[in-house]
Design a protein around this motif. Sequence first.
Motif, PDB file in Angstrom:
ATOM      1  N   THR A 165       8.153  17.518   8.976  1.00 54.42           N
ATOM      2  CA  THR A 165       6.843  18.025   8.572  1.00 54.42           C
ATOM      3  C   THR A 165       6.804  18.456   7.106  1.00 54.42           C
ATOM      4  O   THR A 165       5.752  18.834   6.605  1.00 54.42           O
ATOM      5  CB  THR A 165       6.438  19.225   9.451  1.00 54.42           C
ATOM      6  N   ALA A 166       7.936  18.405   6.413  1.00 48.90           N
ATOM      7  CA  ALA A 166       7.972  18.792   4.997  1.00 48.90           C
ATOM      8  C   ALA A 166       7.101  17.863   4.175  1.00 48.90           C
ATOM      9  O   ALA A 166       6.994  16.659   4.447  1.00 48.90           O
ATOM     10  CB  ALA A 166       9.409  18.761   4.490  1.00 48.90           C
ATOM     11  N   ARG A 167       6.495  18.410   3.127  1.00 42.98           N
ATOM     12  CA  ARG A 167       5.589  17.612   2.297  1.00 42.98           C
ATOM     13  C   ARG A 167       6.306  16.434   1.650  1.00 42.98           C
ATOM     14  O   ARG A 167       5.738  15.358   1.489  1.00 42.98           O
ATOM     15  CB  ARG A 167       4.965  18.500   1.210  1.00 42.98           C
ATOM     16  N   VAL A 168       7.579  16.622   1.302  1.00 45.56           N
ATOM     17  CA  VAL A 168       8.307  15.568   0.613  1.00 45.56           C
ATOM     18  C   VAL A 168       8.530  14.358   1.512  1.00 45.56           C
ATOM     19  O   VAL A 168       8.741  13.238   1.016  1.00 45.56           O
ATOM     20  CB  VAL A 168       9.644  16.114   0.072  1.00 45.56           C
ATOM     21  N   ARG A 169       8.485  14.534   2.835  1.00 41.99           N
ATOM     22  CA  ARG A 169       8.670  13.417   3.766  1.00 41.99           C
ATOM     23  C   ARG A 169       7.339  12.796   4.195  1.00 41.99           C
ATOM     24  O   ARG A 169       7.315  11.892   5.044  1.00 41.99           O
ATOM     25  CB  ARG A 169       9.441  13.868   4.996  1.00 41.99           C
ATOM     26  N   ASN A 170       6.249  13.277   3.638  1.00 42.10           N
ATOM     27  CA  ASN A 170       4.940  12.770   4.018  1.00 42.10           C
ATOM     28  C   ASN A 170       4.179  12.290   2.785  1.00 42.10           C
ATOM     29  O   ASN A 170       4.623  12.473   1.656  1.00 42.10           O
ATOM     30  CB  ASN A 170       4.162  13.863   4.761  1.00 42.10           C
ATOM     31  N   ASN A 186       5.439  16.481  -4.140  1.00 40.10           N
ATOM     32  CA  ASN A 186       4.800  15.340  -4.805  1.00 40.10           C
ATOM     33  C   ASN A 186       5.834  14.423  -5.451  1.00 40.10           C
ATOM     34  O   ASN A 186       5.566  13.792  -6.473  1.00 40.10           O
ATOM     35  CB  ASN A 186       3.798  15.827  -5.858  1.00 40.10           C
ATOM     36  N   LEU A 187       7.023  14.343  -4.859  1.00 38.64           N
ATOM     37  CA  LEU A 187       8.114  13.568  -5.448  1.00 38.64           C
ATOM     38  C   LEU A 187       7.727  12.113  -5.673  1.00 38.64           C
ATOM     39  O   LEU A 187       8.017  11.541  -6.733  1.00 38.64           O
ATOM     40  CB  LEU A 187       9.347  13.653  -4.532  1.00 38.64           C
ATOM     41  N   ALA A 188       7.097  11.473  -4.696  1.00 36.74           N
ATOM     42  CA  ALA A 188       6.777  10.046  -4.810  1.00 36.74           C
ATOM     43  C   ALA A 188       5.834   9.767  -5.983  1.00 36.74           C
ATOM     44  O   ALA A 188       6.133   8.913  -6.833  1.00 36.74           O
ATOM     45  CB  ALA A 188       6.198   9.533  -3.496  1.00 36.74           C
ATOM     46  N   GLY A 228      -6.906   7.416  -6.093  1.00 36.12           N
ATOM     47  CA  GLY A 228      -7.166   8.251  -4.923  1.00 36.12           C
ATOM     48  C   GLY A 228      -6.314   7.915  -3.720  1.00 36.12           C
ATOM     49  O   GLY A 228      -6.399   8.582  -2.686  1.00 36.12           O
ATOM     50  N   ASP A 229      -5.465   6.882  -3.836  1.00 29.83           N
ATOM     51  CA  ASP A 229      -4.622   6.480  -2.714  1.00 29.83           C
ATOM     52  C   ASP A 229      -3.506   7.496  -2.458  1.00 29.83           C
ATOM     53  O   ASP A 229      -3.108   8.245  -3.348  1.00 29.83           O
ATOM     54  CB  ASP A 229      -3.981   5.116  -2.989  1.00 29.83           C
ATOM     55  N   ASN A 230      -3.004   7.469  -1.233  1.00 30.63           N
ATOM     56  CA  ASN A 230      -1.811   8.232  -0.892  1.00 30.63           C
ATOM     57  C   ASN A 230      -0.608   7.299  -0.902  1.00 30.63           C
ATOM     58  O   ASN A 230      -0.737   6.089  -0.738  1.00 30.63           O
ATOM     59  CB  ASN A 230      -1.950   8.867   0.492  1.00 30.63           C
ATOM     60  N   MET A 231       0.574   7.879  -1.096  1.00 25.65           N
ATOM     61  CA  MET A 231       1.777   7.051  -1.132  1.00 25.65           C
ATOM     62  C   MET A 231       2.957   7.789  -0.529  1.00 25.65           C
ATOM     63  O   MET A 231       3.038   9.020  -0.552  1.00 25.65           O
ATOM     64  CB  MET A 231       2.094   6.616  -2.565  1.00 25.65           C
ATOM     65  N   ASP A 232       3.895   7.010   0.022  1.00 22.12           N
ATOM     66  CA  ASP A 232       5.155   7.525   0.540  1.00 22.12           C
ATOM     67  C   ASP A 232       6.262   7.297  -0.485  1.00 22.12           C
ATOM     68  O   ASP A 232       6.115   6.478  -1.398  1.00 22.12           O
ATOM     69  CB  ASP A 232       5.557   6.787   1.825  1.00 22.12           C
ATOM     70  N   LEU A 233       7.370   7.985  -0.311  1.00 21.40           N
ATOM     71  CA  LEU A 233       8.572   7.705  -1.091  1.00 21.40           C
ATOM     72  C   LEU A 233       9.291   6.537  -0.419  1.00 21.40           C
ATOM     73  O   LEU A 233      10.039   6.714   0.534  1.00 21.40           O
ATOM     74  CB  LEU A 233       9.478   8.941  -1.146  1.00 21.40           C
ATOM     75  N   GLU A 234       9.038   5.324  -0.918  1.00 22.82           N
ATOM     76  CA  GLU A 234       9.617   4.127  -0.331  1.00 22.82           C
ATOM     77  C   GLU A 234      10.799   3.648  -1.169  1.00 22.82           C
ATOM     78  O   GLU A 234      10.820   3.831  -2.382  1.00 22.82           O
ATOM     79  CB  GLU A 234       8.560   3.023  -0.243  1.00 22.82           C
ATOM     80  N   GLY A 248      11.312   4.234   4.344  1.00 21.41           N
ATOM     81  CA  GLY A 248      10.494   5.376   3.951  1.00 21.41           C
ATOM     82  C   GLY A 248      11.304   6.649   3.829  1.00 21.41           C
ATOM     83  O   GLY A 248      12.530   6.653   4.033  1.00 21.41           O
ATOM     84  N   PRO A 249      10.643   7.770   3.524  1.00 23.08           N
ATOM     85  CA  PRO A 249      11.368   9.033   3.319  1.00 23.08           C
ATOM     86  C   PRO A 249      12.058   9.554   4.572  1.00 23.08           C
ATOM     87  O   PRO A 249      13.020  10.306   4.463  1.00 23.08           O
ATOM     88  CB  PRO A 249      10.262   9.992   2.857  1.00 23.08           C
ATOM     89  N   ARG A 250      11.612   9.134   5.737  1.00 21.27           N
ATOM     90  CA  ARG A 250      12.237   9.619   6.973  1.00 21.27           C
ATOM     91  C   ARG A 250      13.531   8.883   7.291  1.00 21.27           C
ATOM     92  O   ARG A 250      14.244   9.259   8.219  1.00 21.27           O
ATOM     93  CB  ARG A 250      11.249   9.525   8.132  1.00 21.27           C
TER      94      ARG A 250
END
Length: 367
Positions: A165-170, A186-188, A228-234, A248-250
């Motif tokens: 649930t951490a922000r860095v994984r979402n 906001n790492l990604a 305005g898009d959202n992004m994951d740490l891929e 992905g981040p998970r």
Amino acid sequence: MPHLEHLSIHGFKSIRKLENFELRRLNILIGANGAGKSNLLSLFKMLSALSWRRLQLFVKIEGGPDALLFGGRKLTASIEVALSFGTNQYGYDFSLEPTADSVAFSAEKISTMSGTSAWSGGSGESRMISALVHKSHERDEELVFYALPHMRSWRVFHFQDMSNTARVRNQSEIRDNVRLRPDGGNLAPFLRQLREHHPNHYRRTRDVVRLATPYFKDFVYRKYQNPGDNMDLEWYEALGDHPDTVFGPRQLSDGTLRFICLATLLNQPEYLRPSLILIDEPELGLHPFALTLLAEMIQQAANLQQVIVSTQSAELVSHFEPEDIVVVDRKSKESVFRRLDSESLAGWLEDYTLGDLWKMNVLGGRP
């Protein structure tokens, strides 16, 4: 910018009295749990909140004035703080007294090369900050340039929460990329901004992650995305049967994701970094080789900015010099700060590392 040279604290949390303490380029805090390391970092959170005119919110979040005063208001009448910048040419002093459910300034003073300004108290917000924002005096403008940007950049980075649930994984908004957030949330988008506008710093970050994580190849870059898009740490794997498979981040371990946050923080462009980098327990979940890389990055960062790190890792401590280490002990319910020196430890260091000496309780800072 001139650095924060000396710091005095009276009556803040477990810090009953810290008088004219020298802050150097590199400051590694060690001590037992509850000794007061985090309380020193918390002071910088308060100073940042004060500079953004959010002091009352900080007091509320911390649990009210009695949670901030050493021993509560029955034992301590006020919190007093004094900061000096740039070989003591610029200073800011203030004192806070408790009210029914918050605090109010009882006095403030700024000192510059042009002279001194002082204010009496009574307000819940800083008159100094108000004067600086409105530039009401030539002397105040000096502090606008020297002190206020410092204080507003201060934040404590604590990359502890790596849960699902951490922000860095979402996902994060792409435009959330101005400054790296204290939790790495906001790492990604921040890494994307580095890749687009600061490629050398991006490559430096990616390469050190590769050293710590041999299976890692690179972060995924999707060129055509809207603000305005959202992004994951891929990211891609360096090895494997399917080199183009996107993860992905998970799919990153806690330690790997935490190391990516630290590498990004310590390798970003100088103008994006806080003037004083504060990191709480960066060693969590890191492999010993990753700790070596982390120590090197901290030392390199200290060539440009001041750094304060709170740690429980003897392995990490072994990578630094005695003069870098500040031992924090709890004595009679108060935190006592003491900087080490090479001369007094010369005989010991012929046979042992600083981490060994800490474990042996030669340095102090143990339960």
